[in-house]
Scaffold this motif. Structure first.
Motif, PDB file in Angstrom:
ATOM      1  N   LEU A   1       0.751  -1.094   0.152  1.00  0.00           N
ATOM      2  CA  LEU A   1      -0.221  -0.129  -0.064  1.00  0.00           C
ATOM      3  C   LEU A   1       0.986   1.123   0.075  1.00  0.00           C
ATOM      4  N   ARG A   2       0.776   2.050  -1.174  1.00  0.00           N
ATOM      5  CA  ARG A   2       1.587   3.194  -1.061  1.00  0.00           C
ATOM      6  C   ARG A   2       0.495   4.525  -0.975  1.00  0.00           C
ATOM      7  N   ILE A   3       1.037   5.490  -0.088  1.00  0.00           N
ATOM      8  CA  ILE A   3       0.371   6.614   0.190  1.00  0.00           C
ATOM      9  C   ILE A   3       1.059   7.675  -0.420  1.00  0.00           C
ATOM     10  N   HIS A   4       0.693   8.567  -1.182  1.00  0.00           N
ATOM     11  CA  HIS A   4       1.255   9.704  -1.649  1.00  0.00           C
ATOM     12  C   HIS A   4       0.661  11.044  -0.967  1.00  0.00           C
ATOM     13  N   SER A   5       1.256  11.595   0.027  1.00  0.00           N
ATOM     14  CA  SER A   5       0.948  12.806   0.555  1.00  0.00           C
ATOM     15  C   SER A   5       1.851  13.974   0.891  1.00  0.00           C
ATOM     16  N   ARG A   6       1.563  15.085   0.852  1.00  0.00           N
ATOM     17  CA  ARG A   6       2.356  16.111   1.378  1.00  0.00           C
ATOM     18  C   ARG A   6       2.009  16.722   2.950  1.00  0.00           C
ATOM     19  N   LEU A   7       0.944  16.128   3.364  1.00  0.00           N
ATOM     20  CA  LEU A   7       0.621  16.632   4.730  1.00  0.00           C
ATOM     21  C   LEU A   7       1.530  16.618   5.826  1.00  0.00           C
ATOM     22  N   PRO A   8       2.294  15.292   5.939  1.00  0.00           N
ATOM     23  CA  PRO A   8       3.376  15.389   6.820  1.00  0.00           C
ATOM     24  C   PRO A   8       4.492  16.504   6.732  1.00  0.00           C
TER      25      PRO A   8
ATOM     26  N   MET B   1       4.077  -1.105   3.808  1.00  0.00           N
ATOM     27  CA  MET B   1       3.640   0.310   3.757  1.00  0.00           C
ATOM     28  C   MET B   1       4.651   1.257   2.995  1.00  0.00           C
ATOM     29  N   VAL B   2       4.305   2.040   2.023  1.00  0.00           N
ATOM     30  CA  VAL B   2       5.245   2.914   1.455  1.00  0.00           C
ATOM     31  C   VAL B   2       4.406   4.440   1.652  1.00  0.00           C
ATOM     32  N   LEU B   3       5.246   5.245   2.271  1.00  0.00           N
ATOM     33  CA  LEU B   3       4.711   6.582   2.334  1.00  0.00           C
ATOM     34  C   LEU B   3       5.709   7.582   1.463  1.00  0.00           C
ATOM     35  N   VAL B   4       5.039   7.960   0.354  1.00  0.00           N
ATOM     36  CA  VAL B   4       5.592   9.010  -0.766  1.00  0.00           C
ATOM     37  C   VAL B   4       5.351  10.153  -0.350  1.00  0.00           C
ATOM     38  N   LEU B   5       6.463  11.051   0.361  1.00  0.00           N
ATOM     39  CA  LEU B   5       6.281  12.611   0.660  1.00  0.00           C
ATOM     40  C   LEU B   5       6.512  13.561  -0.552  1.00  0.00           C
ATOM     41  N   HIS B   6       6.413  14.536  -0.186  1.00  0.00           N
ATOM     42  CA  HIS B   6       6.536  15.602  -1.273  1.00  0.00           C
ATOM     43  C   HIS B   6       6.981  16.842  -0.538  1.00  0.00           C
ATOM     44  N   ALA B   7       8.500  17.047  -0.811  1.00  0.00           N
ATOM     45  CA  ALA B   7       9.126  18.083  -0.318  1.00  0.00           C
ATOM     46  C   ALA B   7      10.189  18.444  -1.518  1.00  0.00           C
ATOM     47  N   ASN B   8      10.067  20.009  -1.724  1.00  0.00           N
ATOM     48  CA  ASN B   8      10.765  20.369  -2.850  1.00  0.00           C
ATOM     49  C   ASN B   8      12.347  20.833  -2.657  1.00  0.00           C
ATOM     50  N   HIS B   9      12.312  21.572  -1.175  1.00  0.00           N
ATOM     51  CA  HIS B   9      13.558  22.128  -0.580  1.00  0.00           C
ATOM     52  C   HIS B   9      14.038  21.621   0.603  1.00  0.00           C
ATOM     53  N   ALA B  10      15.253  21.511   0.892  1.00  0.00           N
ATOM     54  CA  ALA B  10      15.744  21.241   2.248  1.00  0.00           C
ATOM     55  C   ALA B  10      15.051  21.956   3.562  1.00  0.00           C
ATOM     56  N   GLN B  11      14.883  23.099   3.173  1.00  0.00           N
ATOM     57  CA  GLN B  11      14.407  24.115   4.273  1.00  0.00           C
ATOM     58  C   GLN B  11      12.941  23.407   4.634  1.00  0.00           C
ATOM     59  N   GLU B  12      12.249  22.718   4.002  1.00  0.00           N
ATOM     60  CA  GLU B  12      10.872  22.206   4.422  1.00  0.00           C
ATOM     61  C   GLU B  12      10.933  21.417   5.449  1.00  0.00           C
ATOM     62  N   ILE B  13      12.181  20.606   5.473  1.00  0.00           N
ATOM     63  CA  ILE B  13      12.365  19.371   6.699  1.00  0.00           C
ATOM     64  C   ILE B  13      12.871  19.789   7.978  1.00  0.00           C
ATOM     65  N   ASP B  14      12.138  20.300   8.878  1.00  0.00           N
ATOM     66  CA  ASP B  14      12.630  20.960  10.155  1.00  0.00           C
ATOM     67  C   ASP B  14      12.625  19.814  11.227  1.00  0.00           C
ATOM     68  N   GLU B  15      12.797  20.015  12.290  1.00  0.00           N
ATOM     69  CA  GLU B  15      13.064  19.228  13.326  1.00  0.00           C
ATOM     70  C   GLU B  15      11.620  18.290  13.667  1.00  0.00           C
ATOM     71  N   GLN B  16      10.782  19.275  13.506  1.00  0.00           N
ATOM     72  CA  GLN B  16       9.375  18.639  13.738  1.00  0.00           C
ATOM     73  C   GLN B  16       8.983  17.587  12.727  1.00  0.00           C
ATOM     74  N   VAL B  17       9.412  17.790  11.605  1.00  0.00           N
ATOM     75  CA  VAL B  17       9.173  16.765  10.352  1.00  0.00           C
ATOM     76  C   VAL B  17       9.858  15.536  10.817  1.00  0.00           C
ATOM     77  N   CYS B  18      11.163  15.869  11.189  1.00  0.00           N
ATOM     78  CA  CYS B  18      12.152  14.674  11.422  1.00  0.00           C
ATOM     79  C   CYS B  18      11.269  13.741  12.505  1.00  0.00           C
ATOM     80  N   GLN B  19      10.989  14.340  13.506  1.00  0.00           N
ATOM     81  CA  GLN B  19      10.740  13.807  14.832  1.00  0.00           C
ATOM     82  C   GLN B  19       9.198  13.009  14.395  1.00  0.00           C
ATOM     83  N   SER B  20       8.300  13.415  13.572  1.00  0.00           N
ATOM     84  CA  SER B  20       7.122  12.947  13.470  1.00  0.00           C
ATOM     85  C   SER B  20       7.306  11.650  12.284  1.00  0.00           C
TER      86      SER B  20
END
Ligand SMILES: *Cc1c(COP(=O)(O)O)cnc(C)c1O
Ligand code: SF4
Length: 342
Positions: free
Chosen positions: A187-194, A216-235
């Motif tokens: 099951l693959r989920i394409h999501s930008r919400l996380p 389970m495969v979760l495919v995220l959508h981030a375009n730039h390094a600055q989108e991935i902050d500590e909160q994203v990493c931890q979640s």
């Protein structure tokens, strides 16, 4: 806690507090006032939607911040450019009606909802009404029945819009029905919400994500390094521990991530969050997004340089969707001879 309170989850609260008015965005980020009138005008054509956890990662007073550029209406959108149309992927949308796309071997794609937590200015959906047509209970059952009857389908992809905009109750139901089909392995989920609202990956989400019978495969959508902050990493951390495979898709965008260096930093930042780059999409030629466009030659040069600069597993495939083809077309590495065996 009374039931009325338990139903308003933190991520829904964040969603409700998203900025939808250019004036509020300008005020929050202290942006130069001369650009505000254009933003107001263009937001009437395609509304601004900007979730606060994402907005807080934007550098104030900076119109060319790579995150701001993804969501901010700008004057350039009003320019008509030949080749950029209102329906660049007409075929894709034509098939949206039944709620399921079946284009590639072994994979069925379920359109779960048309809404998103952000309105990306480069999205091909900008010319389509976002308002969610209310769907009746069990709207997914015809698609699930189709998947159950076709044992060549071993992977189901939940896409949208953004599937994680649905409630966990609904997702748990859909996913358990998919898990009950013997021949479905993944099951693959394409999501930008996380990326937009990291709180989305809460306990009740992780409960239905944790399925014994499905990879389970979760495919995220981030375009730039600055989108991935500590909160994203931890979640994302608990998902990794539960064995969810994490991938990322990005869109190649002028002024945002159009250099090998930006792509390298994105790949490294993703890896530190436990995510590998998967696809880098060439922009859909949608009217209003021409200022983001990068030609194939320049894109290939970026990829060649990226390939020299970084580990092979941090280099995504540069792809384009071409109507009628049996898989996404690989632009880099070149040619479909590297790709699906069609
Ligand atoms: C992108 C896409 C897929 C998945 O393709 P992969 O190359 O496996 O990521 C499946 N179905 C449709 C309709 C798609 O657009
Ligand atoms: S999250 Fe994806 S589908 Fe939604 S607006 Fe952005 S690019 Fe489009």
């Amino acid at each position: 806690m009374p039931e009325a309170l338990t139903s308003v989850t933190p991520w829904r609260q964040e969603l409700a507090q998203s900025l939808r008015d250019p004036d509020a965005l300008w005020q929050y980020l202290q942006l130069p006032p001369e650009h505000l009138p254009a933003a107001r005008a263009l937001a009437k054509e395609f509304p601004l939607v900007a979730p606060m956890p994402f907005v807080r990662r934007i550098t104030p007073q900076t119109m060319n911040d790579p995150l701001l550029m993804q969501l901010c209406p700008v004057a350039a959108e009003a320019q008509a450019v030949p080749g950029f149309s209102h329906d660049p992927v007409g075929e894709r949308l034509a098939q949206v009606q039944p709620g399921m796309l079946r284009k590639y071997h072994g994979r069925a794609l379920l359109i779960t909802t048309s809404s998103c937590a952000i309105h990306c200015r480069y999205c091909f959906r900008r010319h389509f009404p976002y308002a969610q047509r209310a769907r009746g209970p069990g709207w997914w059952r015809p698609a699930i029945a189709h998947i159950a009857a076709d044992d060549s389908i071993d992977e189901v992809i939940l896409s949208g819009g953004d599937p994680l905009m649905l409630s966990d109750e609904q997702l748990a139901q859909v996913v358990s029905e998919i898990a009950a089909i013997q021949h479905v392995q993944r099951l693959r989920i394409h999501s930008r919400l996380p990326i937009m609202i990291p709180q989305r990956l809460d306990l009740s989400c992780r409960q239905w994500l944790n399925q014994d019978s499905l990879q389970m495969v979760l495919v995220l959508h981030a375009n730039h390094a600055q989108e991935i902050d500590e909160q994203v990493c931890q979640s994302l951390q608990p998902l990794r521990q539960e064995g969810v495979h994490l991938l990322n898709q990005a869109v190649l965008l002028r002024g945002i991530n159009d250099s090998a260096q930006a792509q390298r930093l994105l790949g490294e930042r993703l890896l530190s969050a436990g995510v590998l780059p998967y696809y880098l999409h060439a922009l859909d030629p949608v009217a209003g997004a021409a200022h983001f466009h990068i030609g194939d030659q320049e894109a290939i040069a970026i990829m060649d340089e990226l390939h020299r600069l970084t580990a092979g597993y941090l280099v995504p495939r540069l792809v384009r969707e071409v109507p009628g083809e049996a898989g996404k077309r690989w632009i880099w590495p070149s040619g479909n001879d590297h790709g699906d065996c069609t």
